[in-house]
Design an enzyme around this catalytic site. Structure first.
Site, PDB file in Angstrom:
ATOM      1  N   ALA A  57       0.831  -1.194  -0.020  1.00 58.19           N
ATOM      2  CA  ALA A  57      -0.145   0.057   0.120  1.00 58.19           C
ATOM      3  C   ALA A  57       0.646   1.529   0.014  1.00 58.19           C
ATOM      4  O   ALA A  57       0.557   2.226  -0.650  1.00 58.19           O
ATOM      5  CB  ALA A  57      -0.909  -0.023   1.294  1.00 58.19           C
ATOM      6  N   TYR A  58       1.863   1.376   0.843  1.00 57.63           N
ATOM      7  CA  TYR A  58       2.682   2.469   0.720  1.00 57.63           C
ATOM      8  C   TYR A  58       3.231   2.654  -0.672  1.00 57.63           C
ATOM      9  O   TYR A  58       3.256   3.912  -1.056  1.00 57.63           O
ATOM     10  CB  TYR A  58       3.895   1.970   1.761  1.00 57.63           C
ATOM     11  CG  TYR A  58       5.106   2.887   1.471  1.00 57.63           C
ATOM     12  CD1 TYR A  58       6.279   2.587   0.830  1.00 57.63           C
ATOM     13  CD2 TYR A  58       5.299   4.239   2.284  1.00 57.63           C
ATOM     14  CE1 TYR A  58       7.348   3.594   0.585  1.00 57.63           C
ATOM     15  CE2 TYR A  58       6.273   5.082   1.864  1.00 57.63           C
ATOM     16  CZ  TYR A  58       7.406   4.643   1.319  1.00 57.63           C
ATOM     17  OH  TYR A  58       8.601   5.516   1.155  1.00 57.63           O
ATOM     18  N   CYS A  59       3.717   1.570  -1.309  1.00 58.41           N
ATOM     19  CA  CYS A  59       4.302   1.773  -2.634  1.00 58.41           C
ATOM     20  C   CYS A  59       3.446   2.146  -3.526  1.00 58.41           C
ATOM     21  O   CYS A  59       3.733   3.019  -4.443  1.00 58.41           O
ATOM     22  CB  CYS A  59       5.042   0.552  -2.991  1.00 58.41           C
ATOM     23  SG  CYS A  59       6.649   0.392  -3.847  1.00 58.41           S
ATOM     24  N   SER A  92       0.749   4.245  -2.881  1.00 63.95           N
ATOM     25  CA  SER A  92       0.471   5.534  -2.736  1.00 63.95           C
ATOM     26  C   SER A  92       1.633   6.344  -3.300  1.00 63.95           C
ATOM     27  O   SER A  92       1.233   7.408  -3.797  1.00 63.95           O
ATOM     28  CB  SER A  92       0.181   5.654  -1.263  1.00 63.95           C
ATOM     29  OG  SER A  92       1.313   5.218  -0.224  1.00 63.95           O
TER      30      SER A  92
END
Ligand SMILES: NC(=O)C1=CN([C@@H]2O[C@H](COP(=O)(O)OP(=O)(O)OC[C@H]3O[C@@H](n4cnc5c(N)ncnc54)[C@H](OP(=O)(O)O)[C@@H]3O)[C@@H](O)[C@H]2O)C=CC1
Ligand SMILES: Nc1nc2c(c(=O)[nH]1)N=C([C@H](O)[C@@H](O)CO)CN2
Length: 232
Positions: A143-145, A147
């Site tokens: 999810a971090y990547c 975003s």
């Protein structure tokens, strides 16, 4: 002519704090956001920074911040979207919601609402700080990547939309600095991922930001700072 302030988000620690302090010590006006109060913030206050508390977790808090910012200044030299949270994936949807808010919704709304402040400055830049992993993805920070990839794409669209007065670029670092609980094994593993094998520190990002601010013919660009990780 009065120098318009640089806005940097997430200045309570590490890269954001370092950049804000350097600019203040060089005599540049700084507006900085923070989420939680820290002793370090008083250092910035003592140097004349205007600090605005903001949690970019949700729309209303982002819009409240924007209202406060508009009351604080009539122009902006640059907006540096540095604020970020590096949370692991979860199956509740909470991680993705938070990451989309902090890494995409906040920069998106701030850029849209603050275009006139940038236009009021003789030269103007937006810089999104993303992540080198936008190229390959990340197995344990999905999810971090995603975003950060979305934030990278905002760079392309805002570069088109805000040209020619505002340059819009992106800095995509790999390892910059470790976190206090990183194990020695983790640190060595991270260092081994690049050809140059160093931990560059905050100053590497500060220098890259200033390079882009001082450029005259770069927009819509993604500046990877990764020690040659892509060649390993
Ligand atoms: N450190 C590294 O090795 C790497 C960093 N990057 C990127 O570089 C940038 C700087 O990294 P680093 O200094 O380590 O970042 P940090 O993890 O220290 O985060 C920077 C700031 O973001 C703020 N922040 C987090 N969540 C929110 C939120 N919901 N609302 C408002 N502010 C929030 C925090 O504020 P507070 O402290 O007040 O809670 C924090 O001080 C980030 O964008 C990061 O993703 C990319 C690759 C590697
Ligand atoms: N907001 C943050 N994003 C990232 C951090 C961090 O500390 N805060 N750290 C990394 C790692 O350094 C990674 O690049 C290698 O371990 C990535 N993003």
């Amino acid at each position: 002519m009065k120098t318009s302030p640089i806005l940097i988000t997430g200045a309570g620690q590490r890269v954001g704090f370092y950049c804000a302090l350097q600019w203040l010590e060089q005599g540049f006006p700084v507006i900085a956001t923070y989420r939680q109060e820290r002793d370090a913030l008083n250092v910035l206050r003592d140097k004349g920074a205007q600090l605005i508390q903001a949690n970019f977790q949700d729309n209303q808090s982002i819009l409240t911040f924007i209202d406060e910012l508009k009351k604080t200044t009539s122009s902006l030299r640059a907006i540096i979207h540095n604020a970020s949270t590096w949370v692991k994936d979860d199956t509740t949807g909470e991680a993705m919601s938070t990451l989309l808010a902090v890494h995409i919704q906040a920069p998106y709304l701030i850029n849209l609402h603050c275009k006139h402040l940038l236009m009021a400055s003789s030269s103007a830049d937006i810089i999104h700080v993303t992540d080198d992993n936008i190229r390959k993805g990340s197995a344990d920070h999905i999810a971090y990547c995603a975003s950060k990839a979305g934030l990278t794409n905002l760079t392309l669209s805002f570069a088109k939309s805000f040209a020619p007065h505002v340059k819009v670029n992106c800095i995509a670092p790999a390892l910059v600095m470790f976190n206090e609980h990183d194990s020695d094994d983790y640190k060595q593993h991270a260092i081994n991922k690049s050809l140059l094998g160093i931990v560059p520190g905050e100053q590497e990002i500060f220098k890259a930001i200033n390079y882009l601010l001082e450029s005259t013919n770069i927009t819509g660009e993604i500046l990877h700072i990764n020690g040659g990780r892509h060649l390993k």
